[in-house]
Design an enzyme around this catalytic site. Structure first.
Site, PDB file in Angstrom:
ATOM      1  N   THR A  70      -2.469   5.652   7.279  1.00 10.54           N
ATOM      2  CA  THR A  70      -2.114   7.032   6.945  1.00 10.54           C
ATOM      3  C   THR A  70      -2.687   7.995   7.974  1.00 10.54           C
ATOM      4  O   THR A  70      -2.041   8.980   8.359  1.00 10.54           O
ATOM      5  CB  THR A  70      -2.622   7.392   5.541  1.00 10.54           C
ATOM      6  OG1 THR A  70      -1.944   6.570   4.586  1.00 10.54           O
ATOM      7  CG2 THR A  70      -2.347   8.856   5.216  1.00 10.54           C
ATOM      8  N   GLN A 116       0.816  -1.219   0.000  1.00 17.03           N
ATOM      9  CA  GLN A 116       0.000   0.000   0.000  1.00 17.03           C
ATOM     10  C   GLN A 116       0.845   1.262   0.000  1.00 17.03           C
ATOM     11  O   GLN A 116       0.323   2.368  -0.181  1.00 17.03           O
ATOM     12  CB  GLN A 116      -0.948  -0.001   1.218  1.00 17.03           C
ATOM     13  CG  GLN A 116      -0.363   0.487   2.538  1.00 17.03           C
ATOM     14  CD  GLN A 116       0.486  -0.537   3.261  1.00 17.03           C
ATOM     15  OE1 GLN A 116       1.212  -1.298   2.643  1.00 17.03           O
ATOM     16  NE2 GLN A 116       0.404  -0.537   4.569  1.00 17.03           N
ATOM     17  N   GLY A 117       2.163   1.128   0.196  1.00 19.45           N
ATOM     18  CA  GLY A 117       3.055   2.277   0.140  1.00 19.45           C
ATOM     19  C   GLY A 117       3.229   3.020   1.443  1.00 19.45           C
ATOM     20  O   GLY A 117       3.653   4.180   1.449  1.00 19.45           O
ATOM     21  N   SER A 121      -7.776   0.651   6.411  1.00 25.96           N
ATOM     22  CA  SER A 121      -7.392   1.915   5.765  1.00 25.96           C
ATOM     23  C   SER A 121      -7.002   2.972   6.788  1.00 25.96           C
ATOM     24  O   SER A 121      -7.207   4.170   6.580  1.00 25.96           O
ATOM     25  CB  SER A 121      -8.555   2.438   4.893  1.00 25.96           C
ATOM     26  OG  SER A 121      -8.970   1.474   3.970  1.00 25.96           O
ATOM     27  N   ARG A 122      -6.433   2.537   7.901  1.00 29.44           N
ATOM     28  CA  ARG A 122      -6.205   3.444   9.018  1.00 29.44           C
ATOM     29  C   ARG A 122      -4.792   4.000   9.101  1.00 29.44           C
ATOM     30  O   ARG A 122      -4.559   5.003   9.781  1.00 29.44           O
ATOM     31  CB  ARG A 122      -6.506   2.719  10.340  1.00 29.44           C
ATOM     32  CG  ARG A 122      -5.564   1.545  10.632  1.00 29.44           C
ATOM     33  CD  ARG A 122      -5.883   0.831  11.931  1.00 29.44           C
ATOM     34  NE  ARG A 122      -5.555   1.610  13.095  1.00 29.44           N
ATOM     35  CZ  ARG A 122      -4.329   1.699  13.628  1.00 29.44           C
ATOM     36  NH1 ARG A 122      -3.306   1.074  13.040  1.00 29.44           N
ATOM     37  NH2 ARG A 122      -4.117   2.400  14.694  1.00 29.44           N
ATOM     38  N   GLY A 177      -8.382   2.855   0.071  1.00 29.87           N
ATOM     39  CA  GLY A 177      -7.715   1.627  -0.354  1.00 29.87           C
ATOM     40  C   GLY A 177      -8.635   0.425  -0.378  1.00 29.87           C
ATOM     41  O   GLY A 177      -8.412  -0.521  -1.116  1.00 29.87           O
ATOM     42  N   GLU A 178      -9.670   0.430   0.457  1.00 31.89           N
ATOM     43  CA  GLU A 178     -10.598  -0.700   0.502  1.00 31.89           C
ATOM     44  C   GLU A 178     -11.889  -0.446  -0.266  1.00 31.89           C
ATOM     45  O   GLU A 178     -12.530  -1.367  -0.751  1.00 31.89           O
ATOM     46  CB  GLU A 178     -10.973  -0.996   1.952  1.00 31.89           C
ATOM     47  CG  GLU A 178      -9.830  -1.461   2.808  1.00 31.89           C
ATOM     48  CD  GLU A 178     -10.306  -1.762   4.212  1.00 31.89           C
ATOM     49  OE1 GLU A 178     -10.829  -2.863   4.431  1.00 31.89           O
ATOM     50  OE2 GLU A 178     -10.168  -0.890   5.080  1.00 31.89           O
ATOM     51  N   ALA A 222      -6.058  14.439   5.924  1.00 30.38           N
ATOM     52  CA  ALA A 222      -6.207  13.207   5.140  1.00 30.38           C
ATOM     53  C   ALA A 222      -7.235  12.262   5.755  1.00 30.38           C
ATOM     54  O   ALA A 222      -7.462  12.258   6.963  1.00 30.38           O
ATOM     55  CB  ALA A 222      -4.860  12.496   5.022  1.00 30.38           C
ATOM     56  N   LYS A 223      -7.825  11.439   4.883  1.00 32.13           N
ATOM     57  CA  LYS A 223      -8.644  10.299   5.290  1.00 32.13           C
ATOM     58  C   LYS A 223      -8.036   9.045   4.670  1.00 32.13           C
ATOM     59  O   LYS A 223      -7.256   9.131   3.728  1.00 32.13           O
ATOM     60  CB  LYS A 223     -10.088  10.459   4.805  1.00 32.13           C
ATOM     61  CG  LYS A 223     -10.807  11.694   5.318  1.00 32.13           C
ATOM     62  CD  LYS A 223     -12.174  11.839   4.652  1.00 32.13           C
ATOM     63  CE  LYS A 223     -12.804  13.181   4.974  1.00 32.13           C
ATOM     64  NZ  LYS A 223     -14.076  13.398   4.244  1.00 32.13           N
TER      65      LYS A 223
END
Length: 740
Positions: free
Chosen positions: A504, A461-462, A501-502, A698-699, A694-695
């Site tokens: 970041t 995911q980077g 997706s948490r 990815g999912e 940011a939020k």
């Protein structure tokens, strides 16, 4: 901003592209034993005997162990409930369950030994579907439970019964979502080795700290005796989030006093993990103007033979069964069911795809019945920014109508369509892990380089790049001077999980906090040295501290305070979500993950083949730390959703045997199936809870792509599809039936 908002190339990209990157399956340790698993050929069976003699005679085989070789009570493991044995304990509960393990000096000897182990099994009736699990005379997957219903979850607000007479009409139907395999290219592989009275585990695991806890509980050990090193993950999508073979590997390493490597094939991955399948019965009541007045949901999730994360997935998905819509009266009942199938686990979307498919299809049906445009009916029901979505949780954190309108514009919603072509649109939503904790440590070194230590795992995911971007922006240190340490429980501070997706948002906030701690310490050092005015406010920009008159680099202050070769500044940061006593999920959401997908599809009536001509993804992102990463993740998720929609399904026979558990027999999208045209857009209003607004994403592409595709196929054919996947055969059969 200098680095945040830029599409910085991934730090690990070159090695992965060239094949130089090391994965767990590549690892070896001196003196290591190779372990291969003997698996049940049946879906449900009693174990009458295991013949080890021929396997032990294979040169190089050191031991063959089965469940009856483990003294005392069988160690059990699981992230939610410990119900899974290290090896089958008298009963095989699914096709492919490990019954014995062959340990040898070489992998070739271990494989030869597996082929020679004899199993004497007495077959039992298998449960492979929701209906079979709930039947009055259903055989029990676990005798001690008394039922195949592991747990039931209930959510409600308003009064559904009282609201029904007010409805102009009701849409009610049943939807089915199949068993789906994650299909990561990297097979499951783990190395465990004795380590100073404890054990070290090297595994491509998403949640190293959670794995540490599960192994400690399983083996009755202290957390401090277990070290988990998360290797780079060659594809996980949730399948490598929770314990799979690590507890067994740790047990074997401790018992034999040698390093042990358990490796599996891609075929074996199909009997290791899958997504929960589900049957959803949904009743939605509408006013004459298209407003939703009520919704009643009954969702049955088929977990598989063991719980794994299934109960939490069921509970958490049901919590947002309202979707992104304003629903004043709601009642949801969701059940997590055992079955004689591959144990299910977390997957991209964490239980939301079945509910989303049902709800978005209901919206399509209602729009057609009312003669309202599908975009318009959604706009009339979308929660506005600041409004309550789920009572007792955070309000809507975005103006979601903006994303929906942009998505419709990008697909050309009002453009004329040729015959046999249709358009569909859908909205996906989920919440991250609530009330979670992330810690970070940032070290500023004498040469003005930086080390960032986080418990986050890099799984494609980077995160290794994005978290470095956040640190670079905060401290003004170039990316090339930042080293990331990730996913090692002995070298990094605690992080609850790399999921939902948490990372970041929550780990990003922890890194940001740790960087501010570094700045605060350096500022104090500068004031103490008299280099900065004690009464003036300070500004830090591009690694320089300024009081308005004097400007000094962080490194200059640092070296004057310590000397050029001594000391370092260590910053610590923590992010802790809002824990709420009595909350059904334990705490509040940090943000809502929302995506809008529109699809244009063409259907060949002669064959039923569906071709995706165009797909649009619009994400409510808040702020893109790395726009290229964001778009790539959402498009990748949408391609998984395309697989859900058109082709993917694990098929079991009446005896509980998986019939298509191989890369050759299980179909996923290839370059021949992807949309002819694809475009993505990011809604950036800096309104998220993460760094710089940011939020997480990815999912969500995987959540709602299937619903958009189903809507497009329905628009092209006039047929409403309520069962996934929408294969060519099903489309052709539906068109033939309609014509007849």
């Amino acid at each position: 901003m200098d680095i945040v908002g830029k599409s910085v190339l991934r730090a690990d990209a070159r090695n992965k592209v060239t094949g130089a990157h090391d994965f767990a399956i590549d690892g070896q340790v001196s003196g290591m034993l190779w372990a291969r698993l003997v698996r049940s050929p049946l879906g449900h069976a009693s174990i009458r005997g295991i013949d080890r003699a021929a396997a032990l005679a294979v040169p190089g085989v050191v031991a063959v162990l089965a469940g009856d070789d483990i003294t005392g009570p069988m160690p059990l493991y699981g992230s939610v409930i410990a119900d899974q044995p290290l090896l089958a304990d008298g009963v095989c509960r699914y096709h492919g369950e490990p019954v014995a393990v062959v340990l040898a000096d070489t992998d070739e000897a271990a494989l030869a030994g597996v082929a020679k182990v004899g199993l004497d099994l007495e077959e039992r009736q298998a449960v492979t579907s929701v209906a079979a699990a709930l039947a009055a005379d259903a055989p029990l997957v676990h005798q001690a439970t008394g039922s195949n219903v592991h747990k039931e979850y209930n959510y409600a607000w308003g009064d559904v019964a009282a609201a029904e007479p007010e409805c102009s009409f009701v849409v009610e139907d049943t939807y089915t979502f199949p068993m789906i395999h994650h299909f990561a290219l990297e097979p499951f592989s783990v190395i465990a080795a004795p380590d100073n009275g404890g054990v070290m585990i090297r595994s491509p695991v998403q949640h190293p700290f959670l794995l540490r806890r599960v192994v400690a509980d399983c083996l009755g050990m202290e957390l401090s005796r277990i070290r988990v090193v998360a290797t780079s993950i060659g594809g996980g999508f949730g399948s490598k989030g929770y314990a799979k073979y690590e507890p067994l590997a740790a047990y074997l390493a401790l018992r034999l006093g040698r390093a042990v490597k358990i490796t599996t094939t891609l075929d074996e991955a199909f009997v290791t993990a899958r997504r929960l399948s589900a049957t959803v019965h949904m009743k939605t009541g509408f006013a004459a103007d298209g407003r939703i007045l009520l919704q009643k949901v009954e969702a049955d999730y088929l977990m598989g033979a063991y719980a794994d994360a299934g109960p939490r997935i069921t509970q958490k998905a049901a919590y947002v069964s309202c979707g992104p819509y304003r629903i004043p009266n709601l009642k949801t009942v969701a059940r997590a069911l055992y079955s004689n199938t591959t144990p299910s686990t977390a997957a991209r979307g964490f239980g939301m795809p079945p509910l989303n498919f049902a709800l978005e299809t209901q919206m399509q049906i209602a729009a057609k019945r009312l003669g309202i445009d599908p975009v318009e009916i959604r706009l009339r029901n979308l929660v506005r920014k600041g409004e309550t979505l789920v009572p007792g949780d955070i309000p809507a954190d975005g103006e979601w109508s903006e994303g929906l309108k942009r998505c419709a514009d990008m697909i050309g919603w009002n453009d004329p369509l040729p015959a046999g072509t249709g358009r569909g649109i859908s909205i996906g939503i989920k919440n991250p892990i609530p009330g979670s904790v992330s810690n970070a440590v940032v070290k500023l070194h004498p040469d003005n380089s930086l080390t960032v230590a986080v418990g986050t795992s890099e799984m494609g995911q980077g995160a290794c790049t994005v978290l470095a971007q956040i640190a670079s922006e905060e401290l003004g240190i170039p990316m090339e001077r930042i080293t990331m340490i990730m996913g090692d429980t002995a070298a990094t501070p605690f992080d609850v999980a790399t999921a939902g997706s948490r990372s970041t948002v929550t780990m990003g906030r922890a890194v940001q906090s740790a960087c501010k701690d570094v700045i605060s310490q350096v500022e104090a050092m500068g004031r103490e040295l008299g280099l900065l005015d004690a009464d003036e406010p300070l500004a830090v920009r591009r690694g320089v501290v300024s009081d308005g008159r004097n400007s000094l680099s962080l490194n200059d202050i640092f070296t004057r305070y310590f000397s050029k070769t001594q000391g370092e500044v260590v910053g610590r940061g923590i992010y802790r979500g809002q824990v709420v006593a009595g909350h059904p999920l334990g705490g509040l959401s940090d943000f809502w993950e929302v995506i809008f997908i529109a699809v244009k599809a063409k259907v060949d009536p002669a064959t039923g083949r569906v071709s995706i001509l165009k797909m649009i993804n619009v994400s409510d992102i808040g702020k893109a730390i790395n726009p290229l990463h964001c778009k790539s993740q959402e498009e990748g998720g949408a391609m998984m959703g395309l697989g859900h929609a058109l082709m993917e399904q694990m098929l079991y026979d009446e005896r509980g045997r998986l019939r298509n558990g191989s890369p050759l027999d299980y179909r996923i999208p290839t370059t021949m199936d992807i949309p002819w045209e694809m475009d993505s857009s990011l809604v950036e209003n800096q309104d998220g809870a993460g760094p710089f607004g940011a939020k997480g994403i990815g999912e969500s592409g995987a959540i709602t792509a299937a619903a958009a595709i189903a809507a497009a196929v329905g628009d092209a054919t006039g047929v409403v599809f309520k069962e996934l996947p929408i294969t060519s055969e099903r489309v052709w059969a539906a068109l033939s039936a309609a014509e007849a």
